[in-house]
Design a protein around this motif. Structure first.
Motif, PDB file in Angstrom:
ATOM      1  N   ASN A 148       6.749  51.141  41.558  1.00  0.00           N
ATOM      2  CA  ASN A 148       8.158  50.907  41.867  1.00  0.00           C
ATOM      3  C   ASN A 148       9.076  51.511  40.810  1.00  0.00           C
ATOM      4  O   ASN A 148      10.148  52.013  41.130  1.00  0.00           O
ATOM      5  N   GLY A 149       8.669  51.468  39.551  1.00  0.00           N
ATOM      6  CA  GLY A 149       9.463  52.100  38.492  1.00  0.00           C
ATOM      7  C   GLY A 149       9.619  53.582  38.739  1.00  0.00           C
ATOM      8  O   GLY A 149      10.697  54.152  38.572  1.00  0.00           O
ATOM      9  N   LYS A 150       8.541  54.229  39.163  1.00  0.00           N
ATOM     10  CA  LYS A 150       8.574  55.658  39.469  1.00  0.00           C
ATOM     11  C   LYS A 150       9.479  55.921  40.675  1.00  0.00           C
ATOM     12  O   LYS A 150      10.205  56.912  40.706  1.00  0.00           O
ATOM     13  N   ARG A 151       9.441  55.024  41.648  1.00  0.00           N
ATOM     14  CA  ARG A 151      10.317  55.182  42.816  1.00  0.00           C
ATOM     15  C   ARG A 151      11.785  55.165  42.391  1.00  0.00           C
ATOM     16  O   ARG A 151      12.590  55.974  42.858  1.00  0.00           O
ATOM     17  N   LEU A 152      12.139  54.239  41.504  1.00  0.00           N
ATOM     18  CA  LEU A 152      13.515  54.177  41.010  1.00  0.00           C
ATOM     19  C   LEU A 152      13.867  55.426  40.205  1.00  0.00           C
ATOM     20  O   LEU A 152      14.971  55.962  40.312  1.00  0.00           O
ATOM     21  N   GLU A 153      12.929  55.895  39.414  1.00  0.00           N
ATOM     22  CA  GLU A 153      13.147  57.106  38.630  1.00  0.00           C
ATOM     23  C   GLU A 153      13.416  58.304  39.545  1.00  0.00           C
ATOM     24  O   GLU A 153      14.341  59.083  39.310  1.00  0.00           O
ATOM     25  N   LEU A 154      12.623  58.452  40.601  1.00  0.00           N
ATOM     26  CA  LEU A 154      12.827  59.540  41.557  1.00  0.00           C
ATOM     27  C   LEU A 154      14.168  59.411  42.270  1.00  0.00           C
ATOM     28  O   LEU A 154      14.858  60.408  42.499  1.00  0.00           O
ATOM     29  N   LEU A 155      14.540  58.189  42.614  1.00  0.00           N
ATOM     30  CA  LEU A 155      15.827  57.942  43.268  1.00  0.00           C
ATOM     31  C   LEU A 155      16.961  58.395  42.352  1.00  0.00           C
ATOM     32  O   LEU A 155      17.910  59.042  42.799  1.00  0.00           O
ATOM     33  N   ARG A 156      16.866  58.084  41.062  1.00  0.00           N
ATOM     34  CA  ARG A 156      17.903  58.487  40.113  1.00  0.00           C
ATOM     35  C   ARG A 156      17.952  60.002  39.955  1.00  0.00           C
ATOM     36  O   ARG A 156      19.012  60.587  39.765  1.00  0.00           O
ATOM     37  N   GLU A 157      16.785  60.667  40.015  1.00  0.00           N
ATOM     38  CA  GLU A 157      16.753  62.133  39.918  1.00  0.00           C
ATOM     39  C   GLU A 157      17.374  62.773  41.153  1.00  0.00           C
ATOM     40  O   GLU A 157      18.077  63.773  41.058  1.00  0.00           O
ATOM     41  N   MET A 158      17.102  62.196  42.322  1.00  0.00           N
ATOM     42  CA  MET A 158      17.614  62.756  43.569  1.00  0.00           C
ATOM     43  C   MET A 158      19.119  62.527  43.707  1.00  0.00           C
ATOM     44  O   MET A 158      19.824  63.358  44.273  1.00  0.00           O
ATOM     45  N   GLU A 182      13.229  47.058  33.060  1.00  0.00           N
ATOM     46  CA  GLU A 182      13.181  47.404  31.646  1.00  0.00           C
ATOM     47  C   GLU A 182      12.602  48.807  31.451  1.00  0.00           C
ATOM     48  O   GLU A 182      12.995  49.500  30.518  1.00  0.00           O
ATOM     49  N   LYS A 183      11.673  49.239  32.296  1.00  0.00           N
ATOM     50  CA  LYS A 183      11.052  50.555  32.160  1.00  0.00           C
ATOM     51  C   LYS A 183      12.004  51.685  32.513  1.00  0.00           C
ATOM     52  O   LYS A 183      11.907  52.778  31.991  1.00  0.00           O
ATOM     53  N   VAL A 184      12.912  51.432  33.476  1.00  0.00           N
ATOM     54  CA  VAL A 184      13.816  52.480  33.949  1.00  0.00           C
ATOM     55  C   VAL A 184      15.061  52.452  33.171  1.00  0.00           C
ATOM     56  O   VAL A 184      15.584  52.848  32.392  1.00  0.00           O
TER      57      VAL A 184
END
Length: 184
Positions: A148-158, A182-184
């Protein structure tokens, strides 16, 4: 792309069901049986049709290489009885879909239960862990909280112009949502 994911998912599920069948088919002269237990009615049930097609694609022709024993239930009260009925037929595994898995805990101890769920099977209590499920439950989840952290990271990049980004999750899983935040 969505069709490809569905096809990959069905291949994965069919492989999970077919593996014990192939291993045990050499021990018996009669066609092995698997059970299917799901809410709803048989008409227009895409997952059941996809399971059958996936098994055919793997060379397990229904009625020849294996027999599928489907059971359809409209309410949760009949789930334990139908599961016991399938176990009495000596099916090699019972394939269940979604929320029906919840009603099988503690009902059948020995017959493998292959589930597909959108939630976390560890938190739901179906398995002990992803690495060592234990018991007779195994399956696949369409939700992986670990990414899920990676999903949020990708969303922020997009969509870098979108801020802040919110994340909501069920209350019992709030500690995981906070860890991801906390990770993002």
């Amino acid at each position: 792309m969505l069709h490809m994911r569905r096809r990959e998912f069905i291949t994965l599920l069919s492989g999970a069901v077919a593996w014990p069948l192939a291993a045990r088919a050499q021990q018996s002269t009669s066609a092995p049986r698997i059970g299917w237990l799901a809410f709803d009615v048989p008409e227009n049930h895409a997952y059941f049709d996809a399971l059958r097609q996936g098994l055919r694609d793997l060379g397990h022709a229904e009625g020849q290489a294996l027999i599928i024993e489907p059971r359809w239930v409209s309410g949760r009260d009949r789930v334990p009885d139908l599961a016991r009925e399938l176990a009495a037929l000596k099916v090699r595994a019972i394939v269940v879909q979604g929320g029906i898995t919840t009603f099988l805990r503690g009902v059948i101890d020995s017959t493998p239960i292959v589930f597909v769920t959108s939630g976390d099977p560890v938190i739901a209590g179906y398995v002990n862990s992803f690495n060592r499920p234990g018991g007779n439950f195994t399956g696949a989840t369409m939700m992986s909280y670990e990414i899920n952290g990676k999903r949020l990271e990708l969303l922020r990049e997009m969509f870098p112009q979108v801020a802040p980004v919110g994340y909501a999750e069920a209350v019992p899983l709030l500690h995981k949502a906070l860890a991801i935040q906390e990770k993002v």
